[in-house]
Motif scaffolding. Structure first.
Motif, PDB file in Angstrom:
ATOM      1  N   ASN A 109       2.806  -3.398   2.763  1.00 20.43           N
ATOM      2  CA  ASN A 109       2.111  -3.216   1.498  1.00 20.43           C
ATOM      3  C   ASN A 109       0.800  -3.990   1.440  1.00 20.43           C
ATOM      4  N   GLN A 232      -2.039  -1.450  -2.854  1.00 20.21           N
ATOM      5  CA  GLN A 232      -2.010  -0.912  -4.216  1.00 20.21           C
ATOM      6  C   GLN A 232      -3.117  -1.582  -5.029  1.00 20.21           C
ATOM      7  N   ALA A 235      -3.067  -4.500  -8.209  1.00 25.16           N
ATOM      8  CA  ALA A 235      -1.720  -5.073  -8.338  1.00 25.16           C
ATOM      9  C   ALA A 235      -1.801  -6.594  -8.225  1.00 25.16           C
TER      10      ALA A 235
END
Length: 482
Positions: A109, A232, A235
């Protein structure tokens, strides 16, 4: 009469302020104080190809003591042969621990520039056949291994391993049962970026006997979020990790990894302020510790000019590590004084005897990627072509013979006769050592004398700030940048 010689691994350190010498041996880790006369004698002896102790009638007791501690050795003693024996005894060939690293996913991520983001295979461990066969393969190793196996040591790895926490749950059940079946010690750790250390996930890790988390935080928020950006957009990153860490219950320890360049180094005071404001450290000093690591560059990555400027020379990193230790001590003792906790002392920081990477050298240790391919280094987990075998093949230690044959002591002629060879951390990663024609020298080669002298004078002049030295256990510091 017996002919003797000075150990080639002695480092003789003058302490002019006290008219003394310190002698440190990089092979044994021993350290002794000599007076000026004794130091000059050892300096003279170190220049001789051999000598007879009976010649030095006024120093027979000293020489006998130094012989017993291996600062003086038999002139016929072949140190390379000793290293070869150490290679078998200590580089895990004959050890009884299976070091098993399992990549639950290659996906992540985060998009850290220094990780293997130059290759982005979308592999995740979901196939039950791979999960079950990995356990069958480890069982086969235990049954076929020439040595007695006593420990099964697991590392959950990625990518970001908590993207696939189900694989950790599924496989832990079988691995723990396997350890019980063969009466093995079982331990497990995870290397994670900390974003998914939710209360639920942490409890799952504890339930599955994970005892240690390594969490990477590269400096304070602005620097960390730049170095370790989330894919992302918008975030919460740095503060989310700190929030997660602040809620970690007792029963699991956390090692905070800091990949250091100049920007990260400059921001660590602010990072430590944040750790304190979140009640993480020093409040939970028994549970949390720090591990600064030098941020090296991968040859596959092209750095821009800003990144090149920010890279820290290993010499500067060495100085940073020592200043960081002092900063931690000062902060801890200031907190301890306010909270009726016993003040801390520095531990001596001495060069440690370096072992070869267990995963590489041991025929019973391995890295398994999400597709079941077996690797001998974490660095190749994203590249199936570099896997010498698979968990779907029969276990055969001969397949890994070329890896087990690696010997850090005879690998490079440049290093062979160096007195810092036993503690050289620049050849601890076998994968990197083989890639580099001439390895970079350890910073200990240039810093040992001044740094040991500094710690000794601190112990003399400020004894409440530092403990007496003890020899460190063998370590391997070959892995970085995770």
């Amino acid at each position: 009469m017996q002919l003797l010689k000075s150990s080639p691994y002695n480092v003789l350190i003058p302490v002019d302020d006290r008219e003394e010498f310190l002698i440190f041996n990089t092979l044994t880790g021993g350290i002794e104080i000599l007076n000026a006369e004794e130091g000059k004698l050892m300096s003279e002896i170190s220049c001789l190809p051999y000598f007879q102790k009976e010649v030095y009638t006024d120093h027979l007791l000293l020489l006998e003591y130094l012989f017993s501690k291996e600062y003086i050795i038999d002139s016929e003693k072949n140190m390379i042969e000793i290293f070869e024996k150490n290679s078998n005894d200590y580089q895990f060939k004959n050890a009884g621990t299976i070091y098993l690293t399992i990549g639950t996913t290659i996906s992540c991520n985060m998009g850290c520039s220094y990780c293997f983001e130059f290759v982005k295979p979308n592999h995740t461990l979901k196939d039950d056949k791979v999960k079950k066969q990995t356990i069958i393969y480890i069982d086969e190793i235990i049954r076929k291994a020439e040595q007695k196996i006593h420990t099964l040591s697991i590392t959950w790895y990625g990518g970001e391993p908590l993207l696939n926490v189900k694989a950790i749950e599924d496989m832990s059940v079988g691995l723990i049962e396997l350890a019980k079946k063969h009466n093995l010690i079982y331990n497990a750790k995870i290397i994670t970026n900390g974003i998914y250390l939710t209360e639920t996930n942490v409890q799952k890790l504890i339930d599955n006997k994970v005892q240690l988390m390594q969490v990477t935080i590269d400096g304070a928020r602005a620097i960390h979020d730049k170095k370790r950006p989330l894919k992302q957009k918008n975030a919460k990153n740095y503060y989310r990790i700190l929030e997660n860490l602040s809620q970690i219950p007792e029963g699991i320890n956390v090692l905070v990894r800091i990949n250091v360049d100049n920007e990260v180094a400059d921001s660590t005071p602010d990072m430590l302020d944040d750790f304190q404001s979140f009640g993480i450290w020093p409040d939970k000093y028994k549970q949390f510790s720090f591990d600064p690591a030098w941020l090296r560059s991968y040859e596959e990555i092209t750095l821009n000019e800003e990144e090149k400027d920010n890279r820290m020379h290993v010499d500067a990193f060495f100085d940073f590590k020592q200043n960081f230790r002092l900063n931690l001590l000062e902060r801890f003792n200031r907190w301890a004084n306010q909270n009726q906790v016993k003040a801390a002392k520095l531990k001596w920081d001495l060069p440690s005897y370096q072992s070869t990477c267990a995963t590489w050298a041991s025929p019973i240790s391995l890295v398994v990627d999400p597709n079941g391919f077996i690797h001998k280094c974490w660095e190749t987990i994203h590249d199936d072509k570099q896997a010498p075998s698979s968990v779907f093949d029969a276990y055969d230690p001969n397949i890994f013979a070329k890896y087990s044959a690696f010997n850090r002591y005879s690998h490079n002629d440049v290093c062979r006769n160096c007195k810092y060879l036993p503690v050289c951390d620049k050849i601890s990663c076998s994968y990197e050592a083989i890639k580099n024609t001439v390895p970079q020298c350890t910073e200990w080669k240039y810093k040992t004398e001044s740094y040991i002298r500094e710690q000794y004078l601190r112990m003399i002049n400020n004894p409440e700030s530092i403990n007496a030295p003890t020899a460190a256990a063998a370590v391997n510091t070959g892995h970085s940048n995770k």
